[in-house]
Scaffold this motif. Structure first.
Motif, PDB file in Angstrom:
ATOM      1  N   CYS A 195     -32.918  32.155 -43.592  1.00  0.00           N
ATOM      2  CA  CYS A 195     -31.582  32.419 -44.126  1.00  0.00           C
ATOM      3  C   CYS A 195     -30.481  31.866 -43.229  1.00  0.00           C
ATOM      4  CB  CYS A 195     -31.387  33.918 -44.326  1.00  0.00           C
ATOM      5  SG  CYS A 195     -31.306  34.887 -42.786  1.00  0.00           S
ATOM      6  N   ALA A 196     -30.745  31.726 -41.948  1.00  0.00           N
ATOM      7  CA  ALA A 196     -29.730  31.204 -41.019  1.00  0.00           C
ATOM      8  C   ALA A 196     -29.788  29.686 -40.918  1.00  0.00           C
ATOM      9  CB  ALA A 196     -29.920  31.832 -39.635  1.00  0.00           C
ATOM     10  N   THR A 197     -30.976  29.120 -40.756  1.00  0.00           N
ATOM     11  CA  THR A 197     -31.082  27.670 -40.605  1.00  0.00           C
ATOM     12  C   THR A 197     -30.618  26.937 -41.864  1.00  0.00           C
ATOM     13  OG1 THR A 197     -33.390  27.590 -41.359  1.00  0.00           O
ATOM     14  CG2 THR A 197     -33.013  27.910 -39.008  1.00  0.00           C
ATOM     15  N   ARG A 198     -30.812  27.553 -43.038  1.00  0.00           N
ATOM     16  CA  ARG A 198     -30.347  26.928 -44.274  1.00  0.00           C
ATOM     17  C   ARG A 198     -28.822  26.794 -44.283  1.00  0.00           C
ATOM     18  NH1 ARG A 198     -33.469  25.079 -49.075  1.00  0.00           N
ATOM     19  NH2 ARG A 198     -35.477  24.845 -48.030  1.00  0.00           N
ATOM     20  N   LEU A 199     -28.126  27.788 -43.767  1.00  0.00           N
ATOM     21  CA  LEU A 199     -26.668  27.726 -43.725  1.00  0.00           C
ATOM     22  C   LEU A 199     -26.204  26.692 -42.693  1.00  0.00           C
ATOM     23  CD1 LEU A 199     -25.714  31.490 -44.078  1.00  0.00           C
ATOM     24  CD2 LEU A 199     -26.252  29.791 -45.828  1.00  0.00           C
ATOM     25  N   ARG A 200     -26.904  26.625 -41.578  1.00  0.00           N
ATOM     26  CA  ARG A 200     -26.629  25.562 -40.594  1.00  0.00           C
ATOM     27  C   ARG A 200     -26.758  24.195 -41.252  1.00  0.00           C
ATOM     28  NH1 ARG A 200     -31.603  24.663 -37.036  1.00  0.00           N
ATOM     29  NH2 ARG A 200     -32.185  23.733 -39.050  1.00  0.00           N
ATOM     30  N   ASP A 201     -27.832  24.009 -42.025  1.00  0.00           N
ATOM     31  CA  ASP A 201     -28.086  22.717 -42.659  1.00  0.00           C
ATOM     32  C   ASP A 201     -27.029  22.387 -43.709  1.00  0.00           C
ATOM     33  OD1 ASP A 201     -30.319  22.638 -41.061  1.00  0.00           O
ATOM     34  OD2 ASP A 201     -31.731  23.152 -42.664  1.00  0.00           O
ATOM     35  N   VAL A 202     -26.586  23.394 -44.460  1.00  0.00           N
ATOM     36  CA  VAL A 202     -25.554  23.171 -45.474  1.00  0.00           C
ATOM     37  C   VAL A 202     -24.280  22.643 -44.823  1.00  0.00           C
ATOM     38  CG1 VAL A 202     -24.014  24.299 -47.117  1.00  0.00           C
ATOM     39  CG2 VAL A 202     -26.443  24.856 -47.116  1.00  0.00           C
ATOM     40  N   VAL A 203     -23.857  23.301 -43.749  1.00  0.00           N
ATOM     41  CA  VAL A 203     -22.621  22.905 -43.076  1.00  0.00           C
ATOM     42  C   VAL A 203     -22.769  21.524 -42.449  1.00  0.00           C
ATOM     43  CG1 VAL A 203     -21.043  23.487 -41.201  1.00  0.00           C
ATOM     44  CG2 VAL A 203     -21.883  25.280 -42.712  1.00  0.00           C
ATOM     45  N   GLU A 204     -23.909  21.257 -41.821  1.00  0.00           N
ATOM     46  CA  GLU A 204     -24.139  19.932 -41.233  1.00  0.00           C
ATOM     47  C   GLU A 204     -24.130  18.838 -42.304  1.00  0.00           C
ATOM     48  OE1 GLU A 204     -26.826  20.581 -37.206  1.00  0.00           O
ATOM     49  OE2 GLU A 204     -27.844  20.310 -39.123  1.00  0.00           O
ATOM     50  N   LEU A 205     -24.769  19.115 -43.419  1.00  0.00           N
ATOM     51  CA  LEU A 205     -24.870  18.116 -44.477  1.00  0.00           C
ATOM     52  C   LEU A 205     -23.503  17.784 -45.065  1.00  0.00           C
ATOM     53  CD1 LEU A 205     -26.662  16.407 -46.393  1.00  0.00           C
ATOM     54  CD2 LEU A 205     -26.790  18.415 -47.879  1.00  0.00           C
TER      55      LEU A 205
ATOM     56  N   MET B 229     -30.374  28.544 -33.683  1.00  0.00           N
ATOM     57  CA  MET B 229     -29.664  29.083 -34.841  1.00  0.00           C
ATOM     58  C   MET B 229     -30.586  29.701 -35.883  1.00  0.00           C
ATOM     59  SD  MET B 229     -26.739  26.171 -35.375  1.00  0.00           S
ATOM     60  CE  MET B 229     -26.358  25.102 -33.980  1.00  0.00           C
ATOM     61  N   PHE B 230     -31.893  29.807 -35.584  1.00  0.00           N
ATOM     62  CA  PHE B 230     -32.770  30.522 -36.508  1.00  0.00           C
ATOM     63  C   PHE B 230     -32.465  32.016 -36.511  1.00  0.00           C
ATOM     64  CE2 PHE B 230     -35.201  31.457 -32.688  1.00  0.00           C
ATOM     65  CZ  PHE B 230     -35.891  32.633 -32.972  1.00  0.00           C
ATOM     66  N   LEU B 231     -31.730  32.473 -35.497  1.00  0.00           N
ATOM     67  CA  LEU B 231     -31.297  33.865 -35.431  1.00  0.00           C
ATOM     68  C   LEU B 231     -29.837  33.964 -35.852  1.00  0.00           C
ATOM     69  CD1 LEU B 231     -32.978  34.873 -32.070  1.00  0.00           C
ATOM     70  CD2 LEU B 231     -33.548  35.797 -34.332  1.00  0.00           C
ATOM     71  N   PRO B 232     -29.504  34.892 -36.756  1.00  0.00           N
ATOM     72  CA  PRO B 232     -28.129  35.007 -37.254  1.00  0.00           C
ATOM     73  C   PRO B 232     -27.072  35.153 -36.164  1.00  0.00           C
ATOM     74  CG  PRO B 232     -29.585  36.229 -38.683  1.00  0.00           C
ATOM     75  CD  PRO B 232     -30.428  35.763 -37.514  1.00  0.00           C
ATOM     76  N   ASP B 233     -27.338  35.934 -35.122  1.00  0.00           N
ATOM     77  CA  ASP B 233     -26.346  36.099 -34.058  1.00  0.00           C
ATOM     78  C   ASP B 233     -26.068  34.781 -33.346  1.00  0.00           C
ATOM     79  OD1 ASP B 233     -25.916  38.786 -34.496  1.00  0.00           O
ATOM     80  OD2 ASP B 233     -27.423  39.440 -33.047  1.00  0.00           O
ATOM     81  N   TYR B 234     -27.116  33.985 -33.152  1.00  0.00           N
ATOM     82  CA  TYR B 234     -26.944  32.706 -32.471  1.00  0.00           C
ATOM     83  C   TYR B 234     -26.304  31.679 -33.400  1.00  0.00           C
ATOM     84  CZ  TYR B 234     -29.323  34.284 -28.294  1.00  0.00           C
ATOM     85  OH  TYR B 234     -29.638  34.944 -27.133  1.00  0.00           O
TER      86      TYR B 234
ATOM     87  N   VAL C 273     -21.163  36.285 -52.488  1.00  0.00           N
ATOM     88  CA  VAL C 273     -21.971  36.109 -51.281  1.00  0.00           C
ATOM     89  C   VAL C 273     -23.230  35.336 -51.660  1.00  0.00           C
ATOM     90  CG1 VAL C 273     -23.200  37.258 -49.415  1.00  0.00           C
ATOM     91  CG2 VAL C 273     -21.099  38.249 -50.301  1.00  0.00           C
ATOM     92  N   TRP C 274     -23.481  34.267 -50.923  1.00  0.00           N
ATOM     93  CA  TRP C 274     -24.644  33.411 -51.173  1.00  0.00           C
ATOM     94  C   TRP C 274     -25.577  33.501 -49.976  1.00  0.00           C
ATOM     95  CZ3 TRP C 274     -24.267  29.997 -55.592  1.00  0.00           C
ATOM     96  CH2 TRP C 274     -23.027  30.049 -56.235  1.00  0.00           C
ATOM     97  N   ASN C 275     -26.852  33.800 -50.221  1.00  0.00           N
ATOM     98  CA  ASN C 275     -27.805  33.870 -49.107  1.00  0.00           C
ATOM     99  C   ASN C 275     -29.167  33.355 -49.531  1.00  0.00           C
ATOM    100  OD1 ASN C 275     -29.887  36.236 -49.436  1.00  0.00           O
ATOM    101  ND2 ASN C 275     -27.950  37.039 -50.234  1.00  0.00           N
TER     102      ASN C 275
END
Length: 385
Positions: free
Chosen positions: A144-154, A208-213, A60-62
Protein backbone atom coordinates in the motif's frame (compact mmCIF):
# COMPACT_ATOMS: atom_id res chain seq x y z
CA UNK A 1 -39.40 16.29 -26.01
CA UNK A 2 -36.22 15.90 -28.08
CA UNK A 3 -34.98 19.23 -26.75
CA UNK A 4 -35.61 18.08 -23.16
CA UNK A 5 -33.76 14.80 -23.78
CA UNK A 6 -30.84 16.67 -25.32
CA UNK A 7 -30.73 19.03 -22.35
CA UNK A 8 -30.71 16.13 -19.88
CA UNK A 9 -27.95 14.35 -21.78
CA UNK A 10 -25.90 17.53 -21.91
CA UNK A 11 -26.36 18.05 -18.18
CA UNK A 12 -25.31 14.50 -17.41
CA UNK A 13 -22.27 14.83 -19.65
CA UNK A 14 -21.33 18.09 -17.96
CA UNK A 15 -21.64 16.54 -14.51
CA UNK A 16 -19.50 13.61 -15.64
CA UNK A 17 -16.87 15.98 -17.02
CA UNK A 18 -16.87 17.94 -13.78
CA UNK A 19 -16.39 14.73 -11.84
CA UNK A 20 -13.28 13.94 -13.88
CA UNK A 21 -11.67 17.38 -14.05
CA UNK A 22 -10.43 18.80 -10.76
CA UNK A 23 -10.95 22.45 -9.93
CA UNK A 24 -8.09 24.80 -8.94
CA UNK A 25 -9.17 24.44 -5.30
CA UNK A 26 -8.54 20.66 -5.30
CA UNK A 27 -5.81 19.10 -3.15
CA UNK A 28 -3.94 15.80 -3.23
CA UNK A 29 -2.74 14.49 0.15
CA UNK A 30 -0.84 11.57 1.59
CA UNK A 31 -2.68 10.02 4.54
CA UNK A 32 -0.60 8.00 7.01
CA UNK A 33 -2.30 5.89 9.66
CA UNK A 34 -0.51 4.69 12.78
CA UNK A 35 0.01 0.98 13.50
CA UNK A 36 -2.87 -0.91 15.07
CA UNK A 37 -3.12 -3.73 17.57
CA UNK A 38 -3.69 -6.51 15.02
CA UNK A 39 -0.94 -8.18 12.97
CA UNK A 40 -2.32 -6.95 9.64
CA UNK A 41 -2.13 -3.36 10.90
CA UNK A 42 1.14 -3.63 12.84
CA UNK A 43 3.08 -1.45 10.39
CA UNK A 44 0.53 1.28 9.68
CA UNK A 45 -1.20 2.21 6.43
CA UNK A 46 -0.87 4.73 3.59
CA UNK A 47 -3.53 6.19 1.31
CA UNK A 48 -4.10 9.15 -1.02
CA UNK A 49 -6.84 11.65 -0.34
CA UNK A 50 -8.35 13.63 -3.22
CA UNK A 51 -10.38 16.62 -2.09
CA UNK A 52 -12.21 19.09 -4.32
CA UNK A 53 -14.81 21.21 -2.47
CA UNK A 54 -16.13 22.76 -5.68
CA UNK A 55 -17.04 19.36 -7.17
CA UNK A 56 -17.87 17.78 -3.81
CA UNK A 57 -15.11 15.22 -4.12
CA UNK A 58 -13.52 13.92 -0.93
CA UNK A 59 -12.30 10.38 -1.41
CA UNK A 60 -9.57 8.10 -0.09
CA UNK A 61 -7.71 5.78 -2.45
CA UNK A 62 -5.62 2.89 -1.12
CA UNK A 63 -3.97 -0.25 -2.44
CA UNK A 64 -4.19 -2.35 0.70
CA UNK A 65 -7.51 -4.17 0.31
CA UNK A 66 -8.49 -7.70 -0.70
CA UNK A 67 -11.66 -9.77 -1.02
CA UNK A 68 -12.25 -12.41 1.67
CA UNK A 69 -14.73 -14.08 -0.70
CA UNK A 70 -12.01 -14.91 -3.23
CA UNK A 71 -12.21 -18.66 -4.05
CA UNK A 72 -9.42 -20.48 -2.21
CA UNK A 73 -8.64 -17.32 -0.21
CA UNK A 74 -6.43 -18.87 2.49
CA UNK A 75 -4.51 -21.13 0.10
CA UNK A 76 -3.82 -18.22 -2.25
CA UNK A 77 -2.78 -16.05 0.69
CA UNK A 78 -0.29 -18.68 1.89
CA UNK A 79 1.05 -19.20 -1.64
CA UNK A 80 1.52 -15.49 -2.27
CA UNK A 81 -0.98 -15.62 -5.13
CA UNK A 82 -3.75 -13.52 -3.55
CA UNK A 83 -4.77 -10.49 -5.58
CA UNK A 84 -4.89 -7.19 -3.71
CA UNK A 85 -6.63 -4.18 -5.21
CA UNK A 86 -6.99 -0.44 -5.20
CA UNK A 87 -10.10 0.72 -3.37
CA UNK A 88 -11.91 4.03 -3.07
CA UNK A 89 -13.94 5.21 -0.08
CA UNK A 90 -15.59 8.47 0.93
CA UNK A 91 -13.48 10.39 3.43
CA UNK A 92 -16.26 10.10 6.00
CA UNK A 93 -16.04 6.31 5.92
CA UNK A 94 -12.28 6.43 6.44
CA UNK A 95 -12.70 8.75 9.44
CA UNK A 96 -15.37 6.55 10.99
CA UNK A 97 -13.34 3.34 10.67
CA UNK A 98 -10.09 4.75 12.04
CA UNK A 99 -11.81 6.57 14.91
CA UNK A 100 -13.59 3.33 15.75
CA UNK A 101 -10.29 1.42 15.70
CA UNK A 102 -8.58 4.19 17.70
CA UNK A 103 -5.78 4.52 15.13
CA UNK A 104 -4.15 7.92 14.74
CA UNK A 105 -3.67 9.42 11.29
CA UNK A 106 -2.14 12.49 9.71
CA UNK A 107 -2.35 14.34 6.40
CA UNK A 108 0.39 15.80 4.20
CA UNK A 109 -0.99 18.12 1.52
CA UNK A 110 1.23 17.97 -1.56
CA UNK A 111 2.61 21.04 -3.31
CA UNK A 112 1.41 20.26 -6.84
CA UNK A 113 0.30 22.35 -9.77
CA UNK A 114 -3.07 21.83 -11.44
CA UNK A 115 -1.69 19.56 -14.16
CA UNK A 116 0.10 17.32 -11.66
CA UNK A 117 -3.00 16.99 -9.48
CA UNK A 118 -5.04 16.03 -12.50
CA UNK A 119 -2.45 13.49 -13.63
CA UNK A 120 -2.46 11.73 -10.26
CA UNK A 121 -6.25 11.77 -10.08
CA UNK A 122 -6.57 10.41 -13.62
CA UNK A 123 -4.04 7.68 -12.84
CA UNK A 124 -6.02 6.59 -9.78
CA UNK A 125 -9.28 6.56 -11.71
CA UNK A 126 -7.72 4.53 -14.51
CA UNK A 127 -6.19 2.11 -12.02
CA UNK A 128 -9.59 1.72 -10.38
CA UNK A 129 -11.11 0.28 -13.55
CA UNK A 130 -12.03 -3.42 -13.08
CA UNK A 131 -9.40 -4.53 -15.59
CA UNK A 132 -6.63 -2.65 -13.72
CA UNK A 133 -7.60 -2.87 -10.06
CA UNK A 134 -5.84 -6.07 -9.03
CA UNK A 135 -2.18 -6.83 -8.41
CA UNK A 136 -0.05 -9.45 -6.66
CA UNK A 137 0.92 -8.09 -3.27
CA UNK A 138 4.48 -8.21 -1.94
CA UNK A 139 4.97 -7.00 1.63
CA UNK A 140 8.37 -5.42 0.99
CA UNK A 141 8.29 -4.39 -2.65
CA UNK A 142 4.67 -3.93 -3.76
CA UNK A 143 2.32 -2.85 -0.99
CA UNK A 144 0.00 0.00 0.00
CA UNK A 145 2.94 2.37 0.55
CA UNK A 146 5.24 1.49 -2.34
CA UNK A 147 2.34 1.80 -4.80
CA UNK A 148 1.79 5.41 -3.73
CA UNK A 149 5.52 6.11 -4.04
CA UNK A 150 5.38 4.71 -7.57
CA UNK A 151 2.32 6.77 -8.51
CA UNK A 152 4.00 10.01 -7.46
CA UNK A 153 7.28 9.09 -9.16
CA UNK A 154 5.52 8.14 -12.37
CA UNK A 155 3.39 11.26 -12.63
CA UNK A 156 5.98 13.80 -11.45
CA UNK A 157 8.96 12.28 -13.24
CA UNK A 158 12.05 14.50 -13.21
CA UNK A 159 10.09 17.17 -11.33
CA UNK A 160 10.51 15.08 -8.16
CA UNK A 161 13.66 14.41 -6.17
CA UNK A 162 13.90 12.51 -2.92
CA UNK A 163 15.91 13.78 0.01
CA UNK A 164 18.51 11.82 2.00
CA UNK A 165 17.41 8.56 3.63
CA UNK A 166 15.66 8.82 6.96
CA UNK A 167 17.81 5.99 8.33
CA UNK A 168 21.07 4.56 7.02
CA UNK A 169 22.64 1.11 7.24
CA UNK A 170 19.46 -0.71 8.33
CA UNK A 171 18.18 -3.93 6.80
CA UNK A 172 14.57 -4.79 6.04
CA UNK A 173 14.55 -6.95 9.18
CA UNK A 174 15.78 -4.01 11.25
CA UNK A 175 12.82 -1.93 10.05
CA UNK A 176 10.40 -4.69 11.04
CA UNK A 177 11.94 -4.98 14.51
CA UNK A 178 11.41 -1.26 14.98
CA UNK A 179 7.65 -1.91 14.95
CA UNK A 180 7.66 -5.24 16.80
CA UNK A 181 9.61 -4.34 19.95
CA UNK A 182 6.49 -4.77 22.06
CA UNK A 183 5.03 -7.64 20.03
CA UNK A 184 7.62 -10.23 20.92
CA UNK A 185 5.84 -13.37 19.72
CA UNK A 186 4.92 -11.83 16.38
CA UNK A 187 8.55 -10.79 15.99
CA UNK A 188 9.67 -14.32 16.91
CA UNK A 189 7.41 -15.87 14.27
CA UNK A 190 8.42 -13.39 11.57
CA UNK A 191 12.12 -13.94 12.26
CA UNK A 192 11.51 -17.67 12.02
CA UNK A 193 9.78 -17.37 8.62
CA UNK A 194 11.95 -14.78 6.87
CA UNK A 195 15.24 -15.64 5.22
CA UNK A 196 18.56 -13.92 4.64
CA UNK A 197 17.14 -11.95 1.69
CA UNK A 198 15.66 -9.43 4.17
CA UNK A 199 19.02 -8.85 5.87
CA UNK A 200 20.44 -6.64 3.15
CA UNK A 201 20.41 -2.86 3.53
CA UNK A 202 17.31 -1.07 2.24
CA UNK A 203 18.01 2.00 0.10
CA UNK A 204 16.12 5.29 0.26
CA UNK A 205 13.32 4.10 -2.04
CA UNK A 206 13.02 0.68 -0.42
CA UNK A 207 12.60 2.22 3.02
CA UNK A 208 9.25 3.50 1.79
CA UNK A 209 7.65 0.06 2.12
CA UNK A 210 6.69 1.29 5.60
CA UNK A 211 4.03 4.04 5.77
CA UNK A 212 5.93 6.11 8.36
CA UNK A 213 9.05 6.10 6.19
CA UNK A 214 6.99 6.96 3.11
CA UNK A 215 5.61 9.97 5.01
CA UNK A 216 9.13 10.96 6.10
CA UNK A 217 10.38 10.64 2.50
CA UNK A 218 7.55 12.85 1.25
CA UNK A 219 8.44 15.35 3.97
CA UNK A 220 12.07 15.47 2.78
CA UNK A 221 11.34 15.45 -0.98
CA UNK A 222 11.28 18.41 -3.34
CA UNK A 223 9.22 19.22 -6.43
CA UNK A 224 10.22 21.49 -9.29
CA UNK A 225 7.90 24.48 -9.62
CA UNK A 226 7.92 27.73 -11.57
CA UNK A 227 9.79 29.24 -8.60
CA UNK A 228 12.38 26.47 -8.56
CA UNK A 229 12.72 23.46 -6.25
CA UNK A 230 10.21 23.59 -3.40
CA UNK A 231 9.22 21.15 -0.62
CA UNK A 232 6.84 18.47 -1.90
CA UNK A 233 4.71 18.80 1.25
CA UNK A 234 3.19 22.22 1.77
CA UNK A 235 1.17 21.39 4.87
CA UNK A 236 1.29 18.59 7.43
CA UNK A 237 -1.16 18.10 10.28
CA UNK A 238 -2.34 15.43 12.67
CA UNK A 239 -6.04 14.87 12.02
CA UNK A 240 -6.76 12.37 14.78
CA UNK A 241 -4.80 11.28 17.85
CA UNK A 242 -5.88 7.89 19.13
CA UNK A 243 -4.90 6.00 22.27
CA UNK A 244 -1.76 3.89 22.56
CA UNK A 245 -2.88 0.53 21.16
CA UNK A 246 0.33 -1.45 21.57
CA UNK A 247 0.90 -3.24 24.86
CA UNK A 248 4.30 -4.84 25.57
CA UNK A 249 4.64 -8.59 26.00
CA UNK A 250 5.00 -9.43 29.75
CA UNK A 251 8.51 -10.68 30.48
CA UNK A 252 7.14 -13.90 32.03
CA UNK A 253 5.74 -15.00 28.66
CA UNK A 254 8.40 -13.38 26.48
CA UNK A 255 9.94 -15.79 23.91
CA UNK A 256 13.37 -15.37 25.53
CA UNK A 257 12.00 -16.20 28.99
CA UNK A 258 10.10 -19.23 27.69
CA UNK A 259 13.18 -20.39 25.78
CA UNK A 260 15.37 -20.19 28.88
CA UNK A 261 12.82 -22.14 30.95
CA UNK A 262 12.67 -24.84 28.28
CA UNK A 263 16.47 -24.94 28.14
CA UNK A 264 16.59 -25.55 31.90
CA UNK A 265 13.95 -28.27 31.51
CA UNK A 266 16.02 -29.91 28.76
CA UNK A 267 19.08 -29.71 30.98
CA UNK A 268 17.20 -31.49 33.77
CA UNK A 269 15.92 -34.09 31.28
CA UNK A 270 19.45 -34.70 29.99
CA UNK A 271 20.70 -35.17 33.55
CA UNK A 272 17.92 -37.73 34.14
CA UNK A 273 18.92 -39.59 31.00
CA UNK A 274 22.52 -39.74 32.14
CA UNK A 275 21.30 -41.20 35.42
CA UNK A 276 19.66 -44.07 33.55
CA UNK A 277 16.13 -42.80 32.90
CA UNK A 278 14.45 -44.34 29.86
CA UNK A 279 12.07 -41.43 29.43
CA UNK A 280 12.02 -40.58 25.71
CA UNK A 281 8.86 -38.58 25.01
CA UNK A 282 10.48 -35.13 25.65
CA UNK A 283 12.98 -35.90 22.87
CA UNK A 284 10.21 -37.12 20.55
CA UNK A 285 8.17 -33.99 21.23
CA UNK A 286 11.17 -31.67 20.83
CA UNK A 287 12.35 -33.02 17.48
CA UNK A 288 8.77 -33.35 16.20
CA UNK A 289 7.99 -29.69 16.92
CA UNK A 290 11.19 -28.55 15.23
CA UNK A 291 10.54 -30.85 12.26
CA UNK A 292 6.96 -29.66 11.73
CA UNK A 293 8.10 -26.05 11.98
CA UNK A 294 10.76 -26.84 9.41
CA UNK A 295 8.14 -28.25 7.03
CA UNK A 296 6.26 -24.93 7.20
CA UNK A 297 9.50 -22.99 6.66
CA UNK A 298 10.47 -25.12 3.68
CA UNK A 299 7.03 -24.75 2.10
CA UNK A 300 7.18 -20.97 2.51
CA UNK A 301 10.53 -20.92 0.73
CA UNK A 302 10.03 -23.47 -2.04
CA UNK A 303 6.25 -23.80 -2.53
CA UNK A 304 5.08 -20.17 -2.56
CA UNK A 305 5.65 -17.00 -4.55
CA UNK A 306 6.68 -15.05 -1.45
CA UNK A 307 10.18 -13.58 -1.80
CA UNK A 308 10.98 -12.91 1.86
CA UNK A 309 11.23 -16.55 3.13
CA UNK A 310 14.00 -17.39 0.62
CA UNK A 311 17.51 -18.38 1.83
CA UNK A 312 16.21 -19.12 5.31
CA UNK A 313 19.12 -20.31 7.46
CA UNK A 314 16.67 -21.29 10.20
CA UNK A 315 16.14 -24.51 8.26
CA UNK A 316 19.47 -25.65 9.66
CA UNK A 317 17.89 -26.10 13.09
CA UNK A 318 14.17 -26.43 12.27
CA UNK A 319 15.09 -29.16 9.80
CA UNK A 320 12.10 -31.15 8.38
CA UNK A 321 14.22 -34.32 8.66
CA UNK A 322 13.93 -34.01 12.45
CA UNK A 323 10.57 -35.78 11.98
CA UNK A 324 12.48 -38.87 10.82
CA UNK A 325 14.65 -38.69 13.92
CA UNK A 326 11.54 -38.38 16.12
CA UNK A 327 10.12 -41.50 14.46
CA UNK A 328 13.34 -43.38 15.13
CA UNK A 329 13.20 -42.36 18.80
CA UNK A 330 9.61 -43.57 19.11
CA UNK A 331 10.68 -47.03 17.96
CA UNK A 332 13.43 -47.01 20.62
CA UNK A 333 15.76 -48.99 18.38
CA UNK A 334 19.46 -48.34 18.53
CA UNK A 335 20.37 -47.46 14.97
CA UNK A 336 23.70 -46.06 13.86
CA UNK A 337 22.02 -43.64 11.44
CA UNK A 338 20.04 -42.11 14.29
CA UNK A 339 23.16 -41.59 16.41
CA UNK A 340 24.98 -39.91 13.54
CA UNK A 341 21.95 -37.80 12.66
CA UNK A 342 21.72 -36.53 16.24
CA UNK A 343 25.47 -35.82 16.25
CA UNK A 344 25.19 -33.72 13.08
CA UNK A 345 22.11 -31.91 14.37
CA UNK A 346 23.84 -31.19 17.66
CA UNK A 347 26.93 -29.94 15.84
CA UNK A 348 24.81 -27.56 13.76
CA UNK A 349 23.15 -26.27 16.93
CA UNK A 350 26.58 -25.67 18.48
CA UNK A 351 27.80 -23.79 15.39
CA UNK A 352 24.69 -21.57 15.42
CA UNK A 353 25.11 -20.95 19.13
CA UNK A 354 28.74 -19.87 18.78
CA UNK A 355 28.82 -18.32 15.29
CA UNK A 356 25.27 -17.00 14.90
CA UNK A 357 26.20 -13.28 14.97
CA UNK A 358 28.60 -13.75 12.02
CA UNK A 359 26.29 -15.68 9.70
CA UNK A 360 24.57 -14.00 6.70
CA UNK A 361 21.19 -14.09 8.44
CA UNK A 362 20.41 -12.16 11.62
CA UNK A 363 19.05 -14.24 14.51
CA UNK A 364 17.26 -12.63 17.47
CA UNK A 365 18.48 -13.28 21.01
CA UNK A 366 15.36 -15.38 21.72
CA UNK A 367 16.60 -18.03 19.23
CA UNK A 368 19.77 -18.80 21.15
CA UNK A 369 18.17 -20.93 23.90
CA UNK A 370 16.78 -23.07 21.08
CA UNK A 371 20.21 -23.35 19.47
CA UNK A 372 21.51 -24.51 22.85
CA UNK A 373 18.71 -27.08 23.16
CA UNK A 374 19.46 -28.47 19.69
CA UNK A 375 23.15 -28.71 20.55
CA UNK A 376 22.45 -30.29 23.95
CA UNK A 377 19.92 -32.90 22.85
CA UNK A 378 21.76 -33.68 19.63
CA UNK A 379 25.18 -34.28 21.20
CA UNK A 380 23.72 -35.96 24.28
CA UNK A 381 21.48 -38.11 22.08
CA UNK A 382 24.54 -39.33 20.17
CA UNK A 383 25.96 -40.65 23.43
CA UNK A 384 22.67 -42.03 24.75
CA UNK A 385 21.74 -44.00 21.65
Amino acid sequence: MRQLSFTLLFALALCSLQGQTLSPSATISLITAAPGAELYSAFGHSAIRVRDPLHRIDSVWNYGTFDFNTPGFYLKFMQGKLNYMIDKDPWGNFEYVYHYLGRSYEEQVLNLNQHQKQQIYDFLRENYRPANRYYLYDFFFDNCATRLRDVVELELGDSLRWGPPTRSGASFRDYLHEYLTEKAWISFGIDLALGAVVDREADVREQMFLPDYLAAAFGGAEVLTAAGWQPLVENRQKLYEGPDLVKPTPWLVHPLSIGLVLLLAMGWYTWRRWKGSRLVWPDVLFWSVLGLTGVVGALLWFATDHTAPAQNWNLLWIQPLHLVAAFGLVRKQRRSWLRWYLLIAGGIGLVLLLAGPWLPQAFPLSFYPWFAMVALRGLAGYKEW
